[in-house]
Motif scaffolding. Structure first.
Motif, PDB file in Angstrom:
ATOM      1  N   GLY A 114       0.825  -1.200   0.000  1.00  0.00           N
ATOM      2  CA  GLY A 114       0.000   0.000   0.000  1.00  0.00           C
ATOM      3  C   GLY A 114       0.860   1.250   0.000  1.00  0.00           C
ATOM      4  O   GLY A 114       1.980   1.234   0.525  1.00  0.00           O
ATOM      5  N   SER A 115       0.355   2.336  -0.590  1.00  0.00           N
ATOM      6  CA  SER A 115       1.121   3.589  -0.593  1.00  0.00           C
ATOM      7  C   SER A 115       0.205   4.760  -0.918  1.00  0.00           C
ATOM      8  O   SER A 115      -0.908   4.574  -1.439  1.00  0.00           O
ATOM      9  CB  SER A 115       2.261   3.527  -1.615  1.00  0.00           C
ATOM     10  N   TYR A 116       0.689   5.971  -0.612  1.00  0.00           N
ATOM     11  CA  TYR A 116      -0.067   7.171  -0.956  1.00  0.00           C
ATOM     12  C   TYR A 116       0.884   8.361  -0.919  1.00  0.00           C
ATOM     13  O   TYR A 116       1.857   8.397  -0.154  1.00  0.00           O
ATOM     14  CB  TYR A 116      -1.224   7.405   0.014  1.00  0.00           C
ATOM     15  N   ILE A 117       0.588   9.364  -1.770  1.00  0.00           N
ATOM     16  CA  ILE A 117       1.404  10.573  -1.860  1.00  0.00           C
ATOM     17  C   ILE A 117       0.500  11.796  -1.791  1.00  0.00           C
ATOM     18  O   ILE A 117      -0.559  11.836  -2.423  1.00  0.00           O
ATOM     19  CB  ILE A 117       2.212  10.606  -3.178  1.00  0.00           C
ATOM     20  N   THR A 118       0.919  12.787  -0.999  1.00  0.00           N
ATOM     21  CA  THR A 118       0.243  14.086  -0.995  1.00  0.00           C
ATOM     22  C   THR A 118       1.299  15.176  -1.170  1.00  0.00           C
ATOM     23  O   THR A 118       2.499  14.927  -1.039  1.00  0.00           O
ATOM     24  CB  THR A 118      -0.540  14.331   0.312  1.00  0.00           C
ATOM     25  N   TYR A 119       0.836  16.410  -1.427  1.00  0.00           N
ATOM     26  CA  TYR A 119       1.743  17.502  -1.744  1.00  0.00           C
ATOM     27  C   TYR A 119       1.487  18.703  -0.825  1.00  0.00           C
ATOM     28  O   TYR A 119       0.370  18.906  -0.357  1.00  0.00           O
ATOM     29  CB  TYR A 119       1.588  17.903  -3.212  1.00  0.00           C
ATOM     30  N   PHE A 120       2.556  19.467  -0.574  1.00  0.00           N
ATOM     31  CA  PHE A 120       2.436  20.668   0.271  1.00  0.00           C
ATOM     32  C   PHE A 120       3.403  21.732  -0.229  1.00  0.00           C
ATOM     33  O   PHE A 120       4.290  21.465  -1.055  1.00  0.00           O
ATOM     34  CB  PHE A 120       2.715  20.336   1.743  1.00  0.00           C
ATOM     35  N   ASN A 121       3.222  22.944   0.273  1.00  0.00           N
ATOM     36  CA  ASN A 121       4.068  24.067  -0.111  1.00  0.00           C
ATOM     37  C   ASN A 121       5.348  24.066   0.730  1.00  0.00           C
ATOM     38  O   ASN A 121       5.308  24.394   1.911  1.00  0.00           O
ATOM     39  CB  ASN A 121       3.302  25.380   0.088  1.00  0.00           C
ATOM     40  N   PRO A 122       6.509  23.729   0.165  1.00  0.00           N
ATOM     41  CA  PRO A 122       7.747  23.672   0.946  1.00  0.00           C
ATOM     42  C   PRO A 122       8.240  25.041   1.411  1.00  0.00           C
ATOM     43  O   PRO A 122       9.105  25.130   2.281  1.00  0.00           O
ATOM     44  CB  PRO A 122       8.747  23.028  -0.023  1.00  0.00           C
ATOM     45  N   ASN A 123       7.690  26.108   0.817  1.00  0.00           N
ATOM     46  CA  ASN A 123       8.081  27.459   1.241  1.00  0.00           C
ATOM     47  C   ASN A 123       7.460  27.847   2.580  1.00  0.00           C
ATOM     48  O   ASN A 123       7.877  28.822   3.201  1.00  0.00           O
ATOM     49  CB  ASN A 123       7.684  28.479   0.169  1.00  0.00           C
ATOM     50  N   ASN A 124       6.440  27.116   2.986  1.00  0.00           N
ATOM     51  CA  ASN A 124       5.846  27.327   4.313  1.00  0.00           C
ATOM     52  C   ASN A 124       6.735  26.578   5.304  1.00  0.00           C
ATOM     53  O   ASN A 124       6.533  25.401   5.582  1.00  0.00           O
ATOM     54  CB  ASN A 124       4.417  26.775   4.326  1.00  0.00           C
ATOM     55  N   LYS A 125       7.759  27.244   5.816  1.00  0.00           N
ATOM     56  CA  LYS A 125       8.839  26.595   6.562  1.00  0.00           C
ATOM     57  C   LYS A 125       8.359  25.914   7.840  1.00  0.00           C
ATOM     58  O   LYS A 125       8.760  24.790   8.144  1.00  0.00           O
ATOM     59  CB  LYS A 125       9.931  27.626   6.902  1.00  0.00           C
ATOM     60  N   GLU A 126       7.525  26.607   8.622  1.00  0.00           N
ATOM     61  CA  GLU A 126       7.092  26.042   9.897  1.00  0.00           C
ATOM     62  C   GLU A 126       6.231  24.802   9.692  1.00  0.00           C
ATOM     63  O   GLU A 126       6.421  23.779  10.341  1.00  0.00           O
ATOM     64  CB  GLU A 126       6.325  27.091  10.724  1.00  0.00           C
ATOM     65  N   ARG A 127       5.287  24.899   8.768  1.00  0.00           N
ATOM     66  CA  ARG A 127       4.412  23.757   8.498  1.00  0.00           C
ATOM     67  C   ARG A 127       5.220  22.586   7.934  1.00  0.00           C
ATOM     68  O   ARG A 127       5.008  21.427   8.307  1.00  0.00           O
ATOM     69  CB  ARG A 127       3.298  24.172   7.532  1.00  0.00           C
ATOM     70  N   SER A 128       6.162  22.885   7.040  1.00  0.00           N
ATOM     71  CA  SER A 128       7.021  21.844   6.460  1.00  0.00           C
ATOM     72  C   SER A 128       7.845  21.157   7.540  1.00  0.00           C
ATOM     73  O   SER A 128       8.022  19.929   7.521  1.00  0.00           O
ATOM     74  CB  SER A 128       7.948  22.452   5.405  1.00  0.00           C
ATOM     75  N   HIS A 129       8.343  21.956   8.470  1.00  0.00           N
ATOM     76  CA  HIS A 129       9.134  21.405   9.577  1.00  0.00           C
ATOM     77  C   HIS A 129       8.309  20.435  10.418  1.00  0.00           C
ATOM     78  O   HIS A 129       8.769  19.339  10.768  1.00  0.00           O
ATOM     79  CB  HIS A 129       9.636  22.557  10.451  1.00  0.00           C
ATOM     80  N   ASN A 130       7.077  20.809  10.735  1.00  0.00           N
ATOM     81  CA  ASN A 130       6.199  19.944  11.532  1.00  0.00           C
ATOM     82  C   ASN A 130       5.864  18.652  10.790  1.00  0.00           C
ATOM     83  O   ASN A 130       5.814  17.571  11.396  1.00  0.00           O
ATOM     84  CB  ASN A 130       4.907  20.688  11.887  1.00  0.00           C
ATOM     85  N   ILE A 131       5.642  18.768   9.491  1.00  0.00           N
ATOM     86  CA  ILE A 131       5.343  17.586   8.680  1.00  0.00           C
ATOM     87  C   ILE A 131       6.505  16.601   8.730  1.00  0.00           C
ATOM     88  O   ILE A 131       6.323  15.389   8.899  1.00  0.00           O
ATOM     89  CB  ILE A 131       5.027  18.001   7.223  1.00  0.00           C
ATOM     90  N   LYS A 132       7.722  17.115   8.608  1.00  0.00           N
ATOM     91  CA  LYS A 132       8.912  16.246   8.638  1.00  0.00           C
ATOM     92  C   LYS A 132       9.087  15.578   9.995  1.00  0.00           C
ATOM     93  O   LYS A 132       9.441  14.395  10.082  1.00  0.00           O
ATOM     94  CB  LYS A 132      10.151  17.062   8.280  1.00  0.00           C
ATOM     95  N   LEU A 133       8.852  16.327  11.080  1.00  0.00           N
ATOM     96  CA  LEU A 133       8.993  15.745  12.423  1.00  0.00           C
ATOM     97  C   LEU A 133       8.026  14.594  12.642  1.00  0.00           C
ATOM     98  O   LEU A 133       8.406  13.536  13.164  1.00  0.00           O
ATOM     99  CB  LEU A 133       8.758  16.824  13.490  1.00  0.00           C
ATOM    100  N   ALA A 134       6.777  14.796  12.263  1.00  0.00           N
ATOM    101  CA  ALA A 134       5.773  13.749  12.441  1.00  0.00           C
ATOM    102  C   ALA A 134       6.086  12.539  11.565  1.00  0.00           C
ATOM    103  O   ALA A 134       5.924  11.386  11.983  1.00  0.00           O
ATOM    104  CB  ALA A 134       4.379  14.288  12.131  1.00  0.00           C
ATOM    105  N   ALA A 135       6.559  12.787  10.351  1.00  0.00           N
ATOM    106  CA  ALA A 135       6.916  11.689   9.449  1.00  0.00           C
ATOM    107  C   ALA A 135       8.065  10.872  10.018  1.00  0.00           C
ATOM    108  O   ALA A 135       8.064   9.638   9.950  1.00  0.00           O
ATOM    109  CB  ALA A 135       7.279  12.246   8.074  1.00  0.00           C
ATOM    110  N   GLU A 136       9.051  11.533  10.596  1.00  0.00           N
ATOM    111  CA  GLU A 136      10.197  10.842  11.191  1.00  0.00           C
ATOM    112  C   GLU A 136       9.772   9.968  12.363  1.00  0.00           C
ATOM    113  O   GLU A 136      10.339   8.895  12.593  1.00  0.00           O
ATOM    114  CB  GLU A 136      11.243  11.863  11.655  1.00  0.00           C
ATOM    115  N   ALA A 137       8.765  10.425  13.121  1.00  0.00           N
ATOM    116  CA  ALA A 137       8.297   9.652  14.280  1.00  0.00           C
ATOM    117  C   ALA A 137       7.638   8.345  13.849  1.00  0.00           C
ATOM    118  O   ALA A 137       7.650   7.360  14.600  1.00  0.00           O
ATOM    119  CB  ALA A 137       7.309  10.492  15.094  1.00  0.00           C
ATOM    120  N   ILE A 138       7.078   8.332  12.654  1.00  0.00           N
ATOM    121  CA  ILE A 138       6.371   7.144  12.163  1.00  0.00           C
ATOM    122  C   ILE A 138       7.278   6.223  11.363  1.00  0.00           C
ATOM    123  O   ILE A 138       7.071   5.011  11.321  1.00  0.00           O
ATOM    124  CB  ILE A 138       5.162   7.582  11.298  1.00  0.00           C
TER     125      ILE A 138
END
Length: 304
Positions: A134-158
Motif C-alpha cells: 500500500g502507498s499514498y502521496i500528498t503535496y504541500f508548499n515547501p516554502n511554508n517553513k514552519e508547516r514543512s518542519h512539523n510535517i517532517k517531524l511527524a513523518a520521522e516519528a512514524i
C-alpha cells in the motif's frame, strides 16, 4: 581538649564508613548510603522509613535505565541495528537493600538489572520490507517553513514503525504530544479548511496521507475523523484529522504478518508506503489519488 576531640573524630569516621552500603553499576559507584539514614528513629530500630526507601529505588532506577532501541531503516536504505536496554530489577535490589539495612557492617551491591529486548530487530526489518502492499502521496508548499518542519517531524516519528499481527496502531500514541520541547513549531499559515492545534500545524497532512496508504493496504480502520471543512491535499472524505486532546487515527493489522511503515518527505511531497513479507496474503483497496495543486494558504495575521 580540642586536640583530644579531633583525635576522637578521626577514630569515629572510619567506624561510620565501615557501616556503609556502596551501590555500584558497571563497577562504578553511583550511591553511598548509611543504614542510619533510613531509620525512622534509632530508638525504634528496626523500623524503616519507607518513603526514603522508595526515593532511593527511584534514584537508582533512573541511574541505570537504558531505553531499548528498535532497529530502524536509514534514509539511505540501510538497517541501523537494534540496541538492547536495561532496567532495575526492583525485587532483587530491594532484597539486597533490606539485607543490608537489617544486618551489620558494610556492604557492596552491584545493581541487579533486567535485560529489555527491543521489539523490532534487524532480521525482522529485513524480512518485512520485501513487498509493498500500500502507498499514498500528498503535496504541500515547501516554502511554508514552519508547516514543512512539523510535517517532517511527524513523518520521522512514524518512519520504520512496525505494526504486528492483530496490533492496533494509534497515531497519537506513536507520534506523541506535539510540543515546543519536541521541536514542533506554531504554523503561522493556515491551509484552507485545516484546523490546526496551534503548535504542530501540518500534522493532519501526515495522518491523512497515512490513512490513505494503510487503507490502500487493506487494513481495518478503527478510528478516523474528518475535518469540519474539506482539506485540499486529499480528495473529499479521504482526510483524517488528529489532535492530542481530541481525535486520533487508529487502524488494526488484520494480516498474519507484520506491517512496516515507511515515510519520506522531500521537495513538497509526502510519501507513505506500507510493506510486509513476501508471504503475506493481503487484499488491497483502490484509493483515489491526491492533487498536485498546492492549496490556498492564509496568513494568521490577516485573520480577525
Amino acid at each position: 581538649m580540642l586536640n583530644a576531640f579531633l583525635m576522637m573524630l578521626l577514630f569515629i569516621q572510619p567506624m561510620i564508613h565501615d557501616q556503609d552500603l556502596s551501590i555500584t553499576h558497571d563497577d562504578q559507584l553511583i550511591q553511598h548510603i548509611n543504614r542510619n539514614h533510613f531509620l525512622e528513629n534509632e530508638m525504634l530500630k528496626p523500623f524503616i522509613d519507607q518513603g526514603k526507601i522508595r526515593q532511593l529505588i527511584l534514584q537508582v532506577e533512573k541511574e541505570v535505565h537504558q531505553q531499548a532501541r528498535n532497529a530502524k531503516i536509514t534514509p539511505e536504505g540501510n538497517i541501523k541495528p537494534e540496541k538492547v536496554g536495561y532496567q532495575l530489577n526492583r525485587e532483587k535490589f530491594t532484597e539486597g537493600l533490606f539485607n543490608y539495612l537489617f544486618g551489620s557492617g558494610s556492604y557492596k551491591m552491584e545493581v541487579p538489572e533486567h535485560t529489555v529486548h527491543p521489539k523490532v530487530d534487524s532480521e525482522l526489518l529485513a524480512n518485512i520490507r520485501t513487498q509493498e502492499i500500500g502507498s499514498y502521496i500528498t503535496y504541500f508548499n515547501p516554502n511554508n517553513k514552519e508547516r514543512s518542519h512539523n510535517i517532517k517531524l511527524a513523518a520521522e516519528a512514524i518512519d520504520s514503525h512496525v505494526v504486528f499481527p492483530g496490533e492496533t496502531f494509534s497515531f497519537n500514541e506513536v507520534v506523541g504530544k506535539r510540543t515546543k520541547e519536541k521541536g514542533y513549531k506554531p504554523a503561522p499559515v493556515i491551509v484552507k479548511g485545516e484546523v490546526t492545534e496551534g503548535i504542530g500545524g501540518g500534522i493532519c497532512q501526515i495522518s491523512s496521507t497515512m490513512y490513505n496508504a494503510v487503507d490502500n493496504a487493506g487494513v481495518k480502520i478503527l478510528e478516523r475523523y474528518s475535518h469540519s471543512k474539506r482539506v485540499p491535499y486529499v480528495p473529499e472524505g479521504r482526510d483524517a484529522t488528529v489532535s492530542w486532546y481530541g481525535p486520533d487515527f487508529t487502524f488494526k493489522n488484520v494480516y498474519n504478518q507484520p506491517l512496516l511503515i515507511r515515510t519520506k518527505v522531500t521537495n513538497g511531497q509526502v510519501s507513505i508506503t506500507v510493506y510486509s513479507s513476501d508471504v503475506v496474503d493481503f487484499e488491497s483497496r483502490k484509493i483515489p489519488g491526491s492533487t498536485k495543486k498546492l492549496p490556498e494558504e492564509i496568513e494568521l495575521d490577516s485573520q480577525d
